[in-house]
Design an enzyme around this catalytic site. Structure first.
Site, PDB file in Angstrom:
ATOM      1  N   ARG A   1      68.022  61.496   8.014  1.00  0.00           N
ATOM      2  CA  ARG A   1      68.200  60.483   9.047  1.00  0.00           C
ATOM      3  C   ARG A   1      68.580  59.111   8.517  1.00  0.00           C
ATOM      4  NH1 ARG A   1      69.476  63.556  13.197  1.00  0.00           N
ATOM      5  NH2 ARG A   1      67.873  65.130  13.633  1.00  0.00           N
TER       6      ARG A   1
ATOM      7  N   GLN B   1      66.518  63.887  19.073  1.00  0.00           N
ATOM      8  CA  GLN B   1      66.980  64.164  17.712  1.00  0.00           C
ATOM      9  C   GLN B   1      65.798  64.239  16.756  1.00  0.00           C
ATOM     10  OE1 GLN B   1      69.697  60.846  17.060  1.00  0.00           O
ATOM     11  NE2 GLN B   1      71.434  62.207  17.295  1.00  0.00           N
TER      12      GLN B   1
ATOM     13  N   HIS C   1      62.679  67.712  13.766  1.00  0.00           N
ATOM     14  CA  HIS C   1      61.928  67.822  12.513  1.00  0.00           C
ATOM     15  C   HIS C   1      60.542  68.356  12.876  1.00  0.00           C
ATOM     16  CE1 HIS C   1      64.980  65.683  10.135  1.00  0.00           C
ATOM     17  NE2 HIS C   1      65.218  65.083  11.282  1.00  0.00           N
TER      18      HIS C   1
ATOM     19  N   SER D   1      52.960  60.911  28.303  1.00  0.00           N
ATOM     20  CA  SER D   1      53.369  61.829  29.362  1.00  0.00           C
ATOM     21  C   SER D   1      53.782  61.073  30.618  1.00  0.00           C
ATOM     22  CB  SER D   1      52.233  62.801  29.694  1.00  0.00           C
ATOM     23  OG  SER D   1      52.572  63.594  30.822  1.00  0.00           O
TER      24      SER D   1
END
Length: 225
Positions: free
Chosen positions: A170, A60, A64, A73
């Site tokens: 948010r 989510q 942005h 990673s």
């Protein structure tokens, strides 16, 4: 962080070098900029955060796009052994009037059963992941079976203008509770970092009603001249 309220003022009045001379005038200028949507001076400030968050929250968050992100990673390193579990009181039914939100809370037994299932699935996925690594399977493949509540982490850098846009969306009551918890903490940071900007933003953006042209005309018609 880089910059503060003074940097916003300096950017707005670049020809003045150091901006205005008093806190009161700085506050007034920032209020004017926010009220009239002059956003560029707020881009002169930046905040960089090191965030640990569940993968489903990260998906989510990453929407942005006006930010710089460098995520840990799972191709290079082993994923953390942590996964997120909701509190029983936050387990709720699908909302009937909102296709992507929660509605009424479920009974304690149903909440406990859901959390137990989620715990077992997460633990099994982690066991399978560890087993794959021990068998020599590549990390980039072993990670595929991990659950979305596994924690990841990243560095996230964003300018103040786009950060406030992030917070407007948010920290809203319609945002998912898990990402809203992060937004609330970041909001506390921003309030301490740039208090004049925060005050202007809460006054003119966050807590200000937004009306369509037709709604404004209807409201104006109810007010005696």
């Amino acid at each position: 962080y880089m910059g503060d309220d003074a940097a916003v003022v300096q950017a707005a009045r670049v020809s003045y070098g150091e901006g205005t001379t008093t806190t009161r005038s700085d506050r007034g200028l920032i209020d004017y900029l926010m009220r009239h949507r002059h956003t560029t001076p707020f881009e002169m400030c930046e905040l960089k955060l090191h965030v640990k968050l569940p993968v489903f929250v990260a998906r989510q968050w990453i929407r942005h796009r006006m930010a710089n992100v460098n995520e840990a990673s799972a191709r290079y390193s082993v994923m953390t052994r942590e996964f997120y579990l909701p509190l029983p009181e936050s387990v709720a039914l699908q909302a009937r009037d909102n296709k992507q939100g929660r509605g009424a809370a479920v009974d304690p037994h149903t909440a406990a059963s859901f959390i137990e299932v989620l715990t077992n699935v997460s633990a099994q996925a982690r066991e399978d992941y560890d087993g794959a690594l021990e068998a020599g399977i590549a990390r980039e493949l072993a990670r595929i079976g991990l659950t979305l509540n596994t924690y990841t982490e990243w560095y996230w850098k964003i300018d103040l203008h786009n950060l406030l846009h992030f917070l407007r969306l948010r920290s809203d009551s319609h945002a998912q509770a898990e990402i809203r918890a992060y937004a609330d903490v970041i909001g506390n940071v921003v309030e301490q970092w740039v208090p004049h900007t925060w005050a202007a933003w809460t006054e003119h953006v966050r807590d200000a009603p937004r009306l369509s042209a037709s709604a404004w005309r209807a409201l104006a018609g109810c007010i005696d001249p």
